[in-house]
Design a protein around this motif. Structure first.
Motif, short mmCIF file in Angstrom:
data_model
loop_
_atom_site.label_atom_id
_atom_site.label_comp_id
_atom_site.label_asym_id
_atom_site.label_seq_id
_atom_site.Cartn_x
_atom_site.Cartn_y
_atom_site.Cartn_z
N THR A 1 -5.69 9.99 -89.86
CA THR A 1 -4.35 10.22 -90.40
C THR A 1 -4.30 9.83 -91.88
OG1 THR A 1 -3.47 8.01 -89.90
CG2 THR A 1 -3.25 9.72 -88.17
N CYS B 1 5.88 2.78 -85.81
CA CYS B 1 5.85 3.38 -84.48
C CYS B 1 4.66 4.30 -84.25
CB CYS B 1 7.14 4.16 -84.26
SG CYS B 1 7.29 5.61 -85.33
N GLU B 2 4.07 4.82 -85.31
CA GLU B 2 2.98 5.80 -85.26
C GLU B 2 3.37 7.07 -84.51
OE1 GLU B 2 -1.13 4.35 -85.27
OE2 GLU B 2 -0.28 2.34 -84.97
N HIS B 3 4.67 7.36 -84.47
CA HIS B 3 5.19 8.59 -83.85
C HIS B 3 6.12 9.33 -84.81
CE1 HIS B 3 3.61 7.70 -79.87
NE2 HIS B 3 4.05 6.46 -80.02
N GLY B 4 6.23 8.88 -86.06
CA GLY B 4 7.07 9.52 -87.05
C GLY B 4 8.55 9.22 -86.92
N VAL B 5 8.91 8.26 -86.11
CA VAL B 5 10.31 7.96 -85.85
C VAL B 5 10.88 6.91 -86.80
CG1 VAL B 5 11.93 7.08 -84.12
CG2 VAL B 5 10.07 8.60 -83.42
N CYS B 6 10.12 5.89 -87.12
CA CYS B 6 10.67 4.74 -87.84
C CYS B 6 10.75 4.93 -89.35
CB CYS B 6 9.89 3.48 -87.51
SG CYS B 6 8.25 3.39 -88.26
N CYS C 1 6.09 4.65 -92.68
CA CYS C 1 4.88 5.23 -93.27
C CYS C 1 5.17 6.34 -94.27
CB CYS C 1 3.98 5.78 -92.17
SG CYS C 1 4.68 7.25 -91.37
N ARG D 1 5.71 11.92 -93.33
CA ARG D 1 5.34 10.80 -92.47
C ARG D 1 3.81 10.76 -92.43
NH1 ARG D 1 10.49 9.66 -92.69
NH2 ARG D 1 11.59 9.33 -90.72
N CYS E 1 1.84 8.90 -90.88
CA CYS E 1 1.24 8.65 -89.56
C CYS E 1 1.08 9.94 -88.77
CB CYS E 1 2.04 7.63 -88.76
SG CYS E 1 3.60 8.26 -88.08
N LEU E 2 1.82 10.98 -89.16
CA LEU E 2 1.75 12.27 -88.47
C LEU E 2 0.91 13.30 -89.21
CD1 LEU E 2 5.45 12.75 -87.31
CD2 LEU E 2 3.52 11.84 -86.01
#
Length: 160
Positions: free
Chosen positions: A27, A45-50, A53, A63, A65-66
């Motif tokens: 990533t 979160c490593e899901h793009g939510v927070c 990143c 993001r 992380c995504l």
């Protein structure tokens, strides 16, 4: 089945060009933090939510992380470390300091990047527009009021 072969990537981060051979599945966040070492880009979160990143890629928020590092090939990436010269603060960072727009600081780099994009596109945002821009960020400490106040203060300073 054989894993994909490593790929050569050329990316400019905070004004400095870098060239590396990378695994295609790496990533952008991990590339930045582990390969190049500017650690201001946080992984939450490593899901793009927070939003922790969030970086700028060719001037637009992403993001990290995504996003895969190979997707940044040929692009300009700016992290929180690239918002001002080393040892200095820009108008937004100064407003965060003055208005107490951060507490633990974990979300702050991503928030600063998002607000940088907002203020570049809209030098006179309303409180509602600032809150909408921040809607993709999770901050557990501040309640957002001081972040919004800092963004509006920075916008006013930048207009002067």
């Amino acid at each position: 089945m054989k894993p994909p072969a490593p790929r050569r990537v050329r990316v400019t981060v905070n004004g400095t060009p870098h060239e590396r051979t990378l695994e295609p599945r790496l990533t952008l966040a991990d590339f930045l933090r582990e390969e190049l070492r500017p650690t201001g880009t946080h992984l939450g979160c490593e899901h793009g939510v927070c939003g922790a990143c969030t970086v700028l890629v060719d001037g637009h928020t992403a993001r990290s992380c995504l996003m895969l590092a190979v997707q940044a090939n040929g692009k300009e990436v700016r992290t929180v470390e690239g918002l001002a010269p080393p040892g200095e603060l820009n108008a937004l960072q100064t407003a965060f300091w003055d208005k107490h727009g951060l507490q633990c600081g974990y979300c702050t780099p991503g928030v600063l990047i998002t607000l940088t994009e907002l203020l570049a596109a809209n030098p006179t945002p309303t409180e509602g527009e600032v809150r909408e821009a921040l809607s993709g960020h999770l901050c557990r400490c501040t309640g957002y009021q001081n972040i919004v106040a800092a963004a509006l203060e920075a916008a006013a300073r930048l207009r002067q």
